[in-house]
Design an enzyme around this catalytic site. Structure first.
Site, short mmCIF file in Angstrom:
data_model
loop_
_atom_site.label_atom_id
_atom_site.label_comp_id
_atom_site.label_asym_id
_atom_site.label_seq_id
_atom_site.Cartn_x
_atom_site.Cartn_y
_atom_site.Cartn_z
N TYR A 217 45.73 -19.79 44.58
CA TYR A 217 45.23 -19.95 45.95
C TYR A 217 43.79 -19.46 46.00
O TYR A 217 43.48 -18.38 45.50
CB TYR A 217 46.09 -19.12 46.90
CG TYR A 217 45.64 -19.15 48.35
CD1 TYR A 217 45.72 -20.32 49.10
CD2 TYR A 217 45.14 -18.00 48.96
CE1 TYR A 217 45.32 -20.35 50.43
CE2 TYR A 217 44.74 -18.01 50.29
CZ TYR A 217 44.83 -19.19 51.02
OH TYR A 217 44.43 -19.20 52.33
N ASP B 221 38.03 -16.53 40.23
CA ASP B 221 38.30 -16.11 41.61
C ASP B 221 38.94 -14.73 41.56
O ASP B 221 40.14 -14.58 41.36
CB ASP B 221 39.21 -17.13 42.31
CG ASP B 221 39.47 -16.75 43.76
OD1 ASP B 221 38.99 -15.67 44.18
OD2 ASP B 221 40.14 -17.52 44.47
N LYS C 113 38.41 -9.09 49.84
CA LYS C 113 39.42 -8.04 49.93
C LYS C 113 38.85 -6.64 49.68
O LYS C 113 38.18 -6.10 50.52
CB LYS C 113 40.61 -8.40 49.04
CG LYS C 113 41.27 -9.70 49.56
CD LYS C 113 42.58 -10.08 48.97
CE LYS C 113 43.16 -11.25 49.77
NZ LYS C 113 43.47 -12.46 49.03
C1 LIG Z 1 42.98 -13.87 49.53
C2 LIG Z 1 42.42 -14.79 48.54
C3 LIG Z 1 41.44 -15.75 48.88
C4 LIG Z 1 41.04 -16.01 50.30
O1 LIG Z 1 40.41 -14.92 50.90
P1 LIG Z 1 40.35 -14.84 52.51
O2 LIG Z 1 39.54 -13.64 52.78
O3 LIG Z 1 41.77 -14.75 52.97
O4 LIG Z 1 39.70 -16.09 52.98
C5 LIG Z 1 40.86 -16.49 47.87
N1 LIG Z 1 41.21 -16.32 46.59
C6 LIG Z 1 42.16 -15.42 46.22
C7 LIG Z 1 42.49 -15.25 44.77
C8 LIG Z 1 42.79 -14.64 47.17
O5 LIG Z 1 43.74 -13.78 46.80
#
Ligand SMILES: *Cc1c(COP(=O)(O)O)cnc(C)c1O
Length: 434
Positions: free
Chosen positions: A149, A244, A272
């Site tokens: 994701y 990511d 995060k």
């Molecule tokens: C949470 C997450 C996102 C999206 O971040 P948001 O701040 O919710 O838009 C993208 N990539 C990874 C791996 C994530 O865990």
């Protein structure tokens, strides 16, 4: 800690009102408890490792707001930094010295990052990174992996993990075929599959985006062969490797998964933890690539509140704390104990299971074989997970409300918290299926 007399009537009332006001009663889908059934808990306070709901129940928190709260709730250094900034204004829409400091902290921590741009969410970071990969290479195709994701970016919302996986809507209505035609979805940990894709589409591939430890189909660990193939094939074919690390950055190690496993992506996305609980994201990489972003270069990307002083202050306080008093050894120790205890408890009750863990990220999968990709993950016994989840809630422990989300141990958790959690887990796993 067991709260047999727990009531949740106020949570139920608030959530019932919320459903008339917001789609599904929430501002982000996973929170609606769709994967485990029942009514979400409505919280009013967090303190250290604990969350307090509106009915006065308290829970040991293993969601950490889905990752950011690695220091626990209301860490004094973060709270103090925020108060200090509030007294000096909230946002100016102009450069601040603090942005330099956060950028420097990120650059010093994350091995492959030489320049960085701050944005407001993980979604913005990945969206901007793939635009940059396309702008830089002059190519169209982005490779992603099923069950990974990357936020709700249109072109990446195919075979997506997180609530997209949980809710069984990996291909969202509203995402056009035109948008996703340049997205190639492959299987995670499948090095031969990646090689075949490059052999067929190599000259069209702008970049490969991946979660270096997956959190969004539950915790899934990358194989060494997969990491090696990712770097080798992208380099060979002139495509960018985009790690990511929105979830893994400053989580699995201070320098993220790339520091832990020793690989060097071209671009890295963060979010995060980097905002310490305030909305933030960041993308960075080699200076030569980052200098293609406006106004140094021509790839457009902007944000009214990007680098805003409050998120920047919370981020600086969090990263400085992680740097100066690294909790990673303690997180490893507590997380290893938790994983071992969960494993033992599930074995004791003859429950088919497997545990995946990297540092303070982990998942107890209700499945007999190791989970290495989405194909395997999707066969978990999610009903058994839901029963386990509610058994823990009844005993004051808040695990992720889906089999397909990793849990997080924070620096605020103690040995006693882990003991209490394992006692609760043994009871919850002993409860027979109805
Ligand atoms: C949470 C997450 C996102 C999206 O971040 P948001 O701040 O919710 O838009 C993208 N990539 C990874 C791996 C994530 O865990």
């Amino acid at each position: 800690m067991s709260t047999a007399s727990q009531t949740r009537t106020r949570s139920e009332a608030v959530f019932s009102a919320a459903q008339r006001l917001m789609p599904g009663g929430v501002n982000s889908p996973a929170r609606a408890f769709g994967a485990v059934g029942g009514t979400p808990l409505v919280f009013e306070r967090g303190e250290g490792a604990w969350l307090y709901d509106v009915d006065g129940n308290r829970y040991l928190d293993y969601i950490s707001s889905w990752g950011p709260m690695i220091l626990g709730h209301r860490h004094p250094r973060v709270v103090e930094a925020l108060h200090r900034q509030v007294d000096r204004g909230l946002t100016y829409g102009a450069p601040t010295e603090a942005e330099n400091e956060l950028a420097e902290l990120i650059i010093d921590a994350v091995p492959s990052v030489e320049k960085v741009r701050l944005v407001n969410s993980g979604t913005e970071a990945t969206m901007s990174a793939i635009r940059l990969a396309r702008g830089y290479t002059g190519r169209d195709v982005i490779v992603k992996f099923a069950g990974n994701y990357h936020g709700h970016v249109d072109s990446l919302l195919v075979a997506a993990g997180s609530s997209a996986a949980t809710l069984g809507v990996p291909n969202s209505p509203g995402v056009t075929a035109g948008t996703t035609k340049d997205t190639l979805v492959l299987s995670y940990n499948d090095a031969p599959g990646l090689e075949a894709a490059f052999a067929e589409h190599g000259p069209r591939i702008a970049g490969v985006i991946f979660e270096p430890v997956v959190g969004n189909m539950g915790c899934v660990v990358p194989s060494e062969a997969f990491l090696t193939a990712l770097r080798k094939l992208t380099t060979k074919h002139g495509a960018l490797l985009i790690a990511d690390e929105v979830m893994t950055g400053f989580r699995v190690a201070y320098g993220g998964a790339q520091a832990l496993y020793g690989f060097e992506p071209d671009l890295t996305t963060l979010g995060k933890v980097v905002g310490g609980g305030l909305p933030i994201g960041a993308y960075g990489g080699k200076a030569e690539i980052m200098d293609h972003v406006l106004p140094a270069g021509k790839v457009f990307q902007a944000g009214t509140l990007s680098g805003n002083p409050l998120a920047t202050a919370a981020g600086i306080a969090t990263l400085r704390t992680l740097r100066d008093e690294p909790p990673y050894e303690q997180l490893e120790h507590l997380s290893a104990r938790l994983a071992q205890g969960l494993d033992d408890a599930a074995t004791e009750h003859s429950i088919l299971h497997t545990i995946a863990r990297v540092g303070s990220m982990m998942t107890l999968f209700f499945h007999s074989e190791p989970v290495t990709d989405w194909n395997i993950a999707s066969r978990c016994n999610t009903k058994a997970y839901s029963r386990f989840f509610w058994g823990l809630i009844d005993r004051g422990v808040y695990f992720p409300c889906s089999q397909y989300e990793a849990l997080f141990v924070s620096a605020a958790h103690t040995e006693q918290d882990i003991d209490a959690t394992l006692a609760a887990a043994r009871e919850a796993l002993a409860a027979k299926a109805p």
